[in-house]
Design an enzyme around this catalytic site. Structure first.
Site, PDB file in Angstrom:
ATOM      1  CG  HIS A 194      32.364  47.905  41.776  1.00  0.00           C
ATOM      2  ND1 HIS A 194      31.235  48.362  41.825  1.00  0.00           N
ATOM      3  CD2 HIS A 194      32.472  48.257  43.571  1.00  0.00           C
ATOM      4  CE1 HIS A 194      30.683  49.061  43.010  1.00  0.00           C
ATOM      5  NE2 HIS A 194      31.307  48.909  43.635  1.00  0.00           N
ATOM      6  CD  GLU A 231       5.245  31.429  54.063  1.00  0.00           C
ATOM      7  OE1 GLU A 231       4.601  31.862  53.056  1.00  0.00           O
ATOM      8  OE2 GLU A 231       4.645  30.755  55.144  1.00  0.00           O
ATOM      9  CB  THR A 235      38.969  47.200  51.135  1.00  0.00           C
ATOM     10  OG1 THR A 235      38.774  46.014  51.179  1.00  0.00           O
ATOM     11  CG2 THR A 235      37.543  47.933  51.473  1.00  0.00           C
ATOM     12  CB  VAL A 236      42.850  44.647  48.649  1.00  0.00           C
ATOM     13  CG1 VAL A 236      44.286  44.102  48.158  1.00  0.00           C
ATOM     14  CG2 VAL A 236      42.440  44.098  49.810  1.00  0.00           C
ATOM     15  CB  SER A 277      48.405  34.714  47.532  1.00  0.00           C
ATOM     16  OG  SER A 277      46.931  34.172  47.095  1.00  0.00           O
ATOM     17  CB  SER A 316      44.347  32.332  45.380  1.00  0.00           C
ATOM     18  OG  SER A 316      43.553  32.995  46.608  1.00  0.00           O
TER      19      SER A 316
HETATM   20  P1  NAD Z   1      37.206  38.057  46.304  1.00  0.00           P
HETATM   21  O1  NAD Z   1      37.063  38.547  47.618  1.00  0.00           O
HETATM   22  O2  NAD Z   1      36.375  36.927  45.855  1.00  0.00           O
HETATM   23  O3  NAD Z   1      38.819  37.699  45.776  1.00  0.00           O
HETATM   24  C1  NAD Z   1      39.680  38.580  45.830  1.00  0.00           C
HETATM   25  C2  NAD Z   1      40.984  37.642  45.730  1.00  0.00           C
HETATM   26  O4  NAD Z   1      41.910  38.714  45.698  1.00  0.00           O
HETATM   27  C3  NAD Z   1      41.428  36.704  46.837  1.00  0.00           C
HETATM   28  O5  NAD Z   1      41.130  35.360  46.409  1.00  0.00           O
HETATM   29  C4  NAD Z   1      42.813  36.816  46.637  1.00  0.00           C
HETATM   30  O6  NAD Z   1      43.416  36.044  45.475  1.00  0.00           O
HETATM   31  C5  NAD Z   1      42.980  38.264  46.406  1.00  0.00           C
HETATM   32  N1  NAD Z   1      43.437  39.182  47.507  1.00  0.00           N
HETATM   33  C6  NAD Z   1      42.721  39.138  48.837  1.00  0.00           C
HETATM   34  N2  NAD Z   1      43.230  39.938  49.597  1.00  0.00           N
HETATM   35  C7  NAD Z   1      44.367  40.409  49.038  1.00  0.00           C
HETATM   36  C8  NAD Z   1      45.394  41.439  49.577  1.00  0.00           C
HETATM   37  N3  NAD Z   1      45.367  42.058  50.724  1.00  0.00           N
HETATM   38  N4  NAD Z   1      46.312  41.602  48.530  1.00  0.00           N
HETATM   39  C9  NAD Z   1      46.385  40.974  47.333  1.00  0.00           C
HETATM   40  N5  NAD Z   1      45.436  40.307  46.937  1.00  0.00           N
HETATM   41  C10 NAD Z   1      44.444  39.815  47.712  1.00  0.00           C
HETATM   42  O7  NAD Z   1      36.878  39.395  45.254  1.00  0.00           O
HETATM   43  P2  NAD Z   1      35.480  39.338  44.251  1.00  0.00           P
HETATM   44  O8  NAD Z   1      34.218  39.311  45.174  1.00  0.00           O
HETATM   45  O9  NAD Z   1      36.041  38.486  43.148  1.00  0.00           O
HETATM   46  O10 NAD Z   1      35.752  40.824  43.725  1.00  0.00           O
HETATM   47  C11 NAD Z   1      36.598  41.248  42.798  1.00  0.00           C
HETATM   48  C12 NAD Z   1      36.157  42.697  42.046  1.00  0.00           C
HETATM   49  O11 NAD Z   1      34.898  42.050  41.388  1.00  0.00           O
HETATM   50  C13 NAD Z   1      35.496  43.716  43.031  1.00  0.00           C
HETATM   51  O12 NAD Z   1      35.786  44.869  42.435  1.00  0.00           O
HETATM   52  C14 NAD Z   1      34.251  43.484  43.098  1.00  0.00           C
HETATM   53  O13 NAD Z   1      33.439  44.521  43.404  1.00  0.00           O
HETATM   54  C15 NAD Z   1      33.874  42.882  41.831  1.00  0.00           C
HETATM   55  N6  NAD Z   1      32.716  42.084  41.406  1.00  0.00           N
HETATM   56  C16 NAD Z   1      32.315  40.944  42.313  1.00  0.00           C
HETATM   57  C17 NAD Z   1      31.457  40.325  42.001  1.00  0.00           C
HETATM   58  C18 NAD Z   1      30.761  38.909  42.853  1.00  0.00           C
HETATM   59  O14 NAD Z   1      29.785  38.538  42.716  1.00  0.00           O
HETATM   60  N7  NAD Z   1      31.795  38.556  43.610  1.00  0.00           N
HETATM   61  C19 NAD Z   1      30.393  40.576  41.047  1.00  0.00           C
HETATM   62  C20 NAD Z   1      30.731  41.584  40.170  1.00  0.00           C
HETATM   63  C21 NAD Z   1      32.001  42.256  40.359  1.00  0.00           C
END
Ligand code: NAD
Ligand code: MG
Length: 350
Positions: free
Chosen positions: A115, A238, A92-93, A59, A61
């Protein structure tokens, strides 16, 4: 529920309702270090909770989490050591990641989400002896982090899907407090309500509805012979001013701030344009969310490698309004920030 919240239809919790002992002696695995993950992990760490970030060996990250002073393990190892596993990888992951970590969930552990999609639509089926909860901050992760650092909070939703220990709700509330959300308020909901309202909102109003409204308005003007530049300003640019007013003070503040002509025109024509037919379409979209049709379509789409998603994304990018917008935004780039303003002034002198 506190007295001041008696007018809300759902319980709202604050710091005074929190018992932090429910997380203080626990280890939290934060899986994923994206938008939400980095904020939850750092806020919990700053709140004195033991945090392990779970990331794949490859990763990108990993270096960021380590640079932020956090311990990083594989998702499997993090889940093994943790009492609370917070699943913050893309929706989706999550199903495939869950298969990896499921053997590491002990009786009484907690599986936590931000979520409800995968639980609500049965894509993740947790063992019966773990708690399953949700803390969903109502903002992107960088704001969850920024607010926490400023001593403020971000409102969040709390839901309990499975309460094996009897402590699921108190523990989730303590977690919400650890990421700063109890400073603002934690609203109780269910996985079903959070999932269905979230999907409906983004389809009907926020993402799908608003872009279609903008494109249709733009096309109507351009097809009638008006210039694309004018159509872009009136129908897209706007919109920000209008939405800012709505965000600050609801529709009323927006109506108060625009001209009487705009108000009269809007009040008489708005409901004729977004008419009963649109309401019927929205009801249909809601039904597809409720009966799982949308979820099945999206899951199948992912399994097939996202062909339709790619095609529609491309078509959206190719829409004329994108090209017009790019040209116009370049022209007004000086509005973006101070550095750009200086640069614009310099080139004006040239
Ligand atoms: P994101 O896409 O920002 O980050 C996901 C992280 O998961 C990546 O940085 C990486 O560290 C890891 N990742 C990515 N692909 C991967 C893989 N194939 N296998 C393993 N790890 C992997 O995700 P997010 O937006 O923080 O969303 C995370 C959860 O939070 C989701 O359930 C989303 O619905 C929820 N959520 C998001 C927000 C938002 O504003 N982004 C708000 C409320 C809730
Ligand atoms: Mg959303």
């Amino acid at each position: 529920m506190t007295a001041e919240d008696a007018d809300f239809t759902q319980p709202v919790y604050h710091e005074s309702d929190v018992d932090r002992r429910y997380v203080d002696d626990k280890t939290v695995a934060v899986l994923g270090y994206g938008s939400q993950g980095h904020a939850h992990a750092q806020n919990l760490d700053d709140s004195g909770v033991d945090v392990i970030v779970g990331l794949r060996k490859d990763s990108s990250s990993r270096s960021a989490a380590k640079a932020d002073g956090l311990r990083v393990e594989t998702p499997k190892q993090a889940a093994r050591e943790a009492d609370i596993v917070s699943v913050l990888v893309p929706d989706t992951v999550q199903p495939s990641l869950f298969e990896t970590i499921e053997p590491e969930l002990d009786a009484g552990d907690t599986l936590q989400f931000a979520h409800g999609f995968n639980i609500h639509y049965g894509q993740v089926e947790p063992p019966e002896d773990v708690d399953v909860t949700m803390i969903a901050p109502k903002s992107p992760g960088h704001l969850v982090r920024r607010n926490y650092e400023a001593g403020q909070g971000t409102p969040a939703l709390l839901a309990v899907y499975q309460n094996a220990t009897g402590d699921a709700q108190q523990e989730a509330l303590a977690y919400a407090d650890g990421i700063g959300c109890a400073r603002a308020g934690v609203v109780e909901t269910t996985f079903r309500e959070e999932t269905e309202t979230d999907l409906f909102g983004e389809q009907a109003v926020l993402c799908g509805g608003v872009t279609s409204l903008v494109k249709t308005g733009y096309e109507t003007l351009v097809d009638a012979g008006y210039s694309p530049e004018m159509a872009y300003f009136e129908c897209l640019n706007e919109l920000k001013l209008i939405v800012d007013l709505m965000y600050e003070g609801g529709n009323s503040e927006m109506w108060d701030s625009v001209s009487d002509t705009a108000e009269f025109g809007g009040l008489t024509r708005g409901d004729e344009i977004v008419d009963e037919h649109v309401r019927e379409n929205m009801e249909e979209a809601l039904e597809e969310v409720q009966n799982g049709e949308f979820a099945r379509e999206w899951i199948a789409e992912n399994q097939a490698g996202r062909p339709s998603y790619r095609q529609r994304r491309q078509a959206e990018q190719n829409h004329e309004i994108e090209e017009v917008g790019e040209r116009l935004r370049d022209l007004f780039a000086w509005a973006d920030d101070d550095a750009d303003v200086e640069q614009a002034e310099v080139s004006a002198d040239d």
